[in-house]
Design a protein around this motif. Structure first.
Motif, PDB file in Angstrom:
ATOM      1  N   VAL A  24      53.169  42.838  -2.821  1.00  0.00           N
ATOM      2  CA  VAL A  24      52.173  43.483  -3.605  1.00  0.00           C
ATOM      3  C   VAL A  24      52.431  43.475  -4.754  1.00  0.00           C
ATOM      4  O   VAL A  24      53.548  43.654  -5.360  1.00  0.00           O
ATOM      5  CB  VAL A  24      51.912  45.042  -3.124  1.00  0.00           C
ATOM      6  CG1 VAL A  24      50.492  45.506  -4.094  1.00  0.00           C
ATOM      7  CG2 VAL A  24      51.481  45.077  -1.746  1.00  0.00           C
ATOM      8  N   LYS A  25      51.518  42.855  -5.748  1.00  0.00           N
ATOM      9  CA  LYS A  25      51.697  42.846  -7.202  1.00  0.00           C
ATOM     10  C   LYS A  25      50.574  43.504  -8.071  1.00  0.00           C
ATOM     11  O   LYS A  25      49.438  43.031  -7.749  1.00  0.00           O
ATOM     12  CB  LYS A  25      52.015  41.510  -7.878  1.00  0.00           C
ATOM     13  CG  LYS A  25      53.200  40.998  -7.354  1.00  0.00           C
ATOM     14  CD  LYS A  25      53.608  39.607  -7.938  1.00  0.00           C
ATOM     15  CE  LYS A  25      54.732  39.151  -7.252  1.00  0.00           C
ATOM     16  NZ  LYS A  25      55.239  37.939  -7.858  1.00  0.00           N
ATOM     17  N   ALA A  26      50.718  44.473  -8.502  1.00  0.00           N
ATOM     18  CA  ALA A  26      49.591  45.294  -9.408  1.00  0.00           C
ATOM     19  C   ALA A  26      49.529  44.617 -10.968  1.00  0.00           C
ATOM     20  O   ALA A  26      50.446  44.186 -11.528  1.00  0.00           O
ATOM     21  CB  ALA A  26      49.761  46.631  -9.559  1.00  0.00           C
ATOM     22  N   TRP A  40      47.521  41.998  -6.017  1.00  0.00           N
ATOM     23  CA  TRP A  40      47.412  40.760  -5.590  1.00  0.00           C
ATOM     24  C   TRP A  40      48.196  40.978  -4.317  1.00  0.00           C
ATOM     25  O   TRP A  40      49.224  41.870  -4.369  1.00  0.00           O
ATOM     26  CB  TRP A  40      47.946  39.825  -6.260  1.00  0.00           C
ATOM     27  CG  TRP A  40      48.256  38.616  -5.763  1.00  0.00           C
ATOM     28  CD1 TRP A  40      47.708  37.316  -5.728  1.00  0.00           C
ATOM     29  CD2 TRP A  40      49.598  38.255  -5.101  1.00  0.00           C
ATOM     30  NE1 TRP A  40      48.400  36.593  -4.929  1.00  0.00           N
ATOM     31  CE2 TRP A  40      49.578  36.900  -4.669  1.00  0.00           C
ATOM     32  CE3 TRP A  40      50.895  38.967  -5.001  1.00  0.00           C
ATOM     33  CZ2 TRP A  40      50.432  36.089  -3.978  1.00  0.00           C
ATOM     34  CZ3 TRP A  40      51.918  38.290  -4.462  1.00  0.00           C
ATOM     35  CH2 TRP A  40      51.836  36.781  -3.898  1.00  0.00           C
ATOM     36  N   PHE A  41      47.924  40.457  -3.111  1.00  0.00           N
ATOM     37  CA  PHE A  41      48.635  40.790  -1.837  1.00  0.00           C
ATOM     38  C   PHE A  41      48.731  39.448  -1.084  1.00  0.00           C
ATOM     39  O   PHE A  41      47.941  38.946  -0.980  1.00  0.00           O
ATOM     40  CB  PHE A  41      47.737  41.855  -1.092  1.00  0.00           C
ATOM     41  CG  PHE A  41      48.391  42.176   0.194  1.00  0.00           C
ATOM     42  CD1 PHE A  41      49.691  42.759   0.316  1.00  0.00           C
ATOM     43  CD2 PHE A  41      47.940  41.626   1.526  1.00  0.00           C
ATOM     44  CE1 PHE A  41      50.179  42.966   1.760  1.00  0.00           C
ATOM     45  CE2 PHE A  41      48.593  41.859   2.684  1.00  0.00           C
ATOM     46  CZ  PHE A  41      49.508  42.490   2.715  1.00  0.00           C
ATOM     47  N   SER A  42      49.967  39.494  -0.740  1.00  0.00           N
ATOM     48  CA  SER A  42      50.324  38.707   0.478  1.00  0.00           C
ATOM     49  C   SER A  42      51.098  39.081   1.591  1.00  0.00           C
ATOM     50  O   SER A  42      52.245  39.521   1.346  1.00  0.00           O
ATOM     51  CB  SER A  42      51.124  37.328  -0.392  1.00  0.00           C
ATOM     52  OG  SER A  42      51.534  36.290   0.657  1.00  0.00           O
ATOM     53  N   PRO A  43      50.495  38.744   2.879  1.00  0.00           N
ATOM     54  CA  PRO A  43      51.223  39.342   3.996  1.00  0.00           C
ATOM     55  C   PRO A  43      52.352  38.729   4.081  1.00  0.00           C
ATOM     56  O   PRO A  43      52.767  37.579   4.138  1.00  0.00           O
ATOM     57  CB  PRO A  43      50.178  39.225   5.084  1.00  0.00           C
ATOM     58  CG  PRO A  43      49.321  38.056   4.567  1.00  0.00           C
ATOM     59  CD  PRO A  43      49.445  38.139   3.132  1.00  0.00           C
ATOM     60  N   LYS A  44      53.460  39.574   4.959  1.00  0.00           N
ATOM     61  CA  LYS A  44      54.794  38.972   5.476  1.00  0.00           C
ATOM     62  C   LYS A  44      54.962  39.510   6.535  1.00  0.00           C
ATOM     63  O   LYS A  44      55.130  40.721   6.850  1.00  0.00           O
ATOM     64  CB  LYS A  44      55.689  39.589   4.319  1.00  0.00           C
ATOM     65  CG  LYS A  44      55.722  38.957   3.000  1.00  0.00           C
ATOM     66  CD  LYS A  44      56.993  39.117   2.094  1.00  0.00           C
ATOM     67  CE  LYS A  44      57.081  38.228   0.756  1.00  0.00           C
ATOM     68  NZ  LYS A  44      58.200  38.592   0.123  1.00  0.00           N
ATOM     69  N   LEU A  66      42.800  39.387  -2.891  1.00  0.00           N
ATOM     70  CA  LEU A  66      42.882  40.123  -4.212  1.00  0.00           C
ATOM     71  C   LEU A  66      42.044  41.261  -4.189  1.00  0.00           C
ATOM     72  O   LEU A  66      40.988  41.310  -3.258  1.00  0.00           O
ATOM     73  CB  LEU A  66      42.350  39.314  -5.264  1.00  0.00           C
ATOM     74  CG  LEU A  66      42.701  37.879  -5.427  1.00  0.00           C
ATOM     75  CD1 LEU A  66      42.108  37.036  -6.555  1.00  0.00           C
ATOM     76  CD2 LEU A  66      44.135  37.825  -5.969  1.00  0.00           C
ATOM     77  N   PHE A  67      42.384  42.258  -4.498  1.00  0.00           N
ATOM     78  CA  PHE A  67      41.754  43.972  -4.510  1.00  0.00           C
ATOM     79  C   PHE A  67      41.478  44.108  -5.985  1.00  0.00           C
ATOM     80  O   PHE A  67      42.374  44.211  -6.693  1.00  0.00           O
ATOM     81  CB  PHE A  67      42.670  44.683  -3.603  1.00  0.00           C
ATOM     82  CG  PHE A  67      42.761  44.774  -2.345  1.00  0.00           C
ATOM     83  CD1 PHE A  67      41.876  44.685  -1.295  1.00  0.00           C
ATOM     84  CD2 PHE A  67      43.942  44.018  -1.923  1.00  0.00           C
ATOM     85  CE1 PHE A  67      42.078  44.588  -0.111  1.00  0.00           C
ATOM     86  CE2 PHE A  67      44.281  43.650  -0.527  1.00  0.00           C
ATOM     87  CZ  PHE A  67      43.597  43.893   0.448  1.00  0.00           C
ATOM     88  N   GLU A  68      40.066  44.483  -6.083  1.00  0.00           N
ATOM     89  CA  GLU A  68      39.836  44.910  -7.313  1.00  0.00           C
ATOM     90  C   GLU A  68      38.937  46.256  -7.124  1.00  0.00           C
ATOM     91  O   GLU A  68      37.699  46.227  -6.791  1.00  0.00           O
ATOM     92  CB  GLU A  68      38.782  43.980  -7.921  1.00  0.00           C
ATOM     93  CG  GLU A  68      39.088  42.403  -8.260  1.00  0.00           C
ATOM     94  CD  GLU A  68      40.016  42.621  -9.361  1.00  0.00           C
ATOM     95  OE1 GLU A  68      39.652  43.423 -10.375  1.00  0.00           O
ATOM     96  OE2 GLU A  68      41.156  41.904  -9.572  1.00  0.00           O
TER      97      GLU A  68
END
Length: 77
Positions: A24-26, A40-44, A66-68
Motif C-alpha cells: 500500500v502506498k498512500a 495505491w494497492f497491489s496484492p501480495k 486505486l482507492f480514492e
C-alpha cells in the motif's frame, strides 16, 4: 495538515486494513499528471492477511487497485 480530517483518516484506515494482504502506498504521485492517487494497492499472496475478513474491501483488493476516498464527510442523507 489536511483541511479534510476525514479524508486523511480514510487514507490511513485503508492503508492499515490493506497492508496485511498487499503493498500500500498512500498519496502516490501520478507520472505525467499534476495529481496524486490517494491510495495505491497491489496484492501480495505471500502475506499472511485474510482478504475475506475485510468483506467488500477484501473483494476489491483481490487485484491491483486505486482507492480514492471521497473528501466530503458522510451525511445522514
Amino acid at each position: 495538515m489536511t483541511r479534510f480530517l476525514h479524508d486523511q483518516f480514510a487514507k490511513q484506515y485503508l492503508e492499515e486494513l490493506l497492508s496485511s494482504i498487499g503493498e500500500v502506498k498512500a498519496a502516490r504521485e501520478v507520472r505525467g499528471e499534476v495529481r496524486q492517487i490517494d491510495v495505491w494497492f497491489s496484492p501480495k499472496p505471500q502475506l499472511q492477511g485474510n482478504p475475506e475478513l475485510l468483506g467488500l474491501l477484501g473483494n476489491l483488493a483481490k487485484t491491483s487497485a486505486l482507492f480514492e476516498p471521497d473528501h466530503n464527510p458522510v451525511t445522514p442523507n
